[in-house]
Design an enzyme around this catalytic site. Structure first.
Site, PDB file in Angstrom:
ATOM      1  N   SER A  11      15.810 -26.874 -14.282  1.00 13.47           N
ATOM      2  CA  SER A  11      15.888 -25.461 -13.447  1.00 13.47           C
ATOM      3  C   SER A  11      15.352 -25.735 -12.083  1.00 13.47           C
ATOM      4  O   SER A  11      15.472 -24.529 -11.350  1.00 13.47           O
ATOM      5  CB  SER A  11      15.310 -24.453 -14.278  1.00 13.47           C
ATOM      6  OG  SER A  11      13.831 -24.793 -14.534  1.00 13.47           O
TER       7      SER A  11
ATOM      8  N   LYS B 217       8.260 -22.378 -12.071  1.00 15.00           N
ATOM      9  CA  LYS B 217       9.364 -21.718 -11.308  1.00 15.00           C
ATOM     10  C   LYS B 217       8.578 -21.443  -9.965  1.00 15.00           C
ATOM     11  O   LYS B 217       7.362 -21.730  -9.797  1.00 15.00           O
ATOM     12  CB  LYS B 217       9.775 -20.356 -12.095  1.00 15.00           C
ATOM     13  CG  LYS B 217      10.358 -20.313 -13.184  1.00 15.00           C
ATOM     14  CD  LYS B 217      11.860 -20.948 -13.283  1.00 15.00           C
ATOM     15  CE  LYS B 217      12.299 -21.000 -14.806  1.00 15.00           C
ATOM     16  NZ  LYS B 217      13.539 -21.595 -15.070  1.00 15.00           N
TER      17      LYS B 217
END
Length: 300
Positions: free
Chosen positions: A85, A155
């Site tokens: 990701s 993230k």
């Protein structure tokens, strides 16, 4: 002959002293400088025997483990990247070092930083974590290897408390009305948000809005808007900022904040400041002018 008189042969004035050294000619040290058995030569104290390395080894290992635990708890911890990701910034299997010190001094995540945070609830409920063995649990506990039991995510911070963030189809991500130029870190070929347009979202104070750099392969804040905070993450859940890719050695690199997050006017508070200062400066002038007009009418 008087008693004590010399004999007819004169003897030398200085006769040689009798040799009283021990047999074999061994030298005798001067008084006070000799070592008695079992002493160290200082007042007869017993000699201090050097401790065996094998006796000191458990102490050294214990100190090293305590230091490693303190470093893991308060300073730096290693984390493993389990997914794609955050490509191409981070690859699956990379080991990153996370700064855990600055949050202890009240520092909060800032836009553009790559952060590790605990699952806010519901993000990883379908993710199966492998069961570690005893050695892996111990090494994870002291911080020498990443934990496989904790459900943590990594993230990039896009917006912080007070910001308004939005992304329309085929458009860029905007923060407080400013477009982000994400070409330097977004995965090649990805769009900013075509798979999941969103917003506008007002980020609550004490929370952050996060997105993965591989946008079309990241279940980030966009996909959890039905949760409290519209998919934002509480800063209390943030473990720390990832600062270095430490392993493998061929991928060693730092993780700086991209320049687009430093553009003028991005900060919502800073953008409001000129207007607020203008209003604050205008109020006294308006009051002063009204007093003058009122005084002029009264005098007339």
């Amino acid at each position: 002959m008087a008693v004590g008189a010399r004999s007819g042969h004169d003897e030398p004035e200085d006769r040689p002293e009798r040799d009283e050294s021990p047999a074999g000619g061994a030298a005798v040290p001067p008084e006070g400088e000799g070592d008695t058995p079992g002493s160290d030569g200082d007042g007869g104290r017993p000699a201090r025997r050097q401790r065996s390395f094998w006796l000191e080894l458990p102490l050294l290992v214990g100190i090293a483990l305590v230091l490693a635990l303190l470093i893991k708890t308060f300073l730096v911890q290693a984390f493993s990247i389990p997914s794609d990701s955050m490509q191409n910034t981070l690859q699956r299997g990379d080991r990153v070092l996370v700064d855990k010190l600055t949050p202890w001094f009240g520092s909060e995540p800032e836009r553009g930083e790559v952060v590790v945070f605990h699952d806010p609830g519901g993000w990883l409920e379908d993710t199966v974590t492998p069961e570690p063995n005893a050695v892996q649990k111990f090494l994870s506990f002291i911080g020498l290897m990443p934990s496989s039991e904790e459900k943590d995510l990594i993230k990039r911070v896009i917006a912080v408390g007070g910001d308004t963030v939005e992304c329309k189809e085929n458009g860029p991500v905007t923060v407080n009305g400013k477009s982000l130029d994400e070409k330097s870190f977004i995965f090649p070929g990805n769009t900013p948000c075509n798979d999941k347009p969103f917003g506008p979202i007002k980020v609550p104070d004490g929370r952050i809005f996060v997105m993965g750099d591989h946008r079309q392969n990241s279940l980030d804040s966009r996909y959890h808007q039905e949760l409290p905070g519209q998919g934002t993450v509480s800063t209390d859940e943030v473990v720390g900022r990832a600062v270095v890719v430490a392993w493998p050695l061929g991928r060693w690199s730092t993780l700086p904040v991209p320049d687009t997050f430093d553009q003028p006017g991005l900060n919502a508070a800073a953008a409001m400041a000129p207007a607020a200062l203008g209003v604050a400066g205008a109020v006294p002038l308006v009051l002063w002018r009204r007093r003058r007009l009122t005084a002029g009418r009264t005098a007339g």
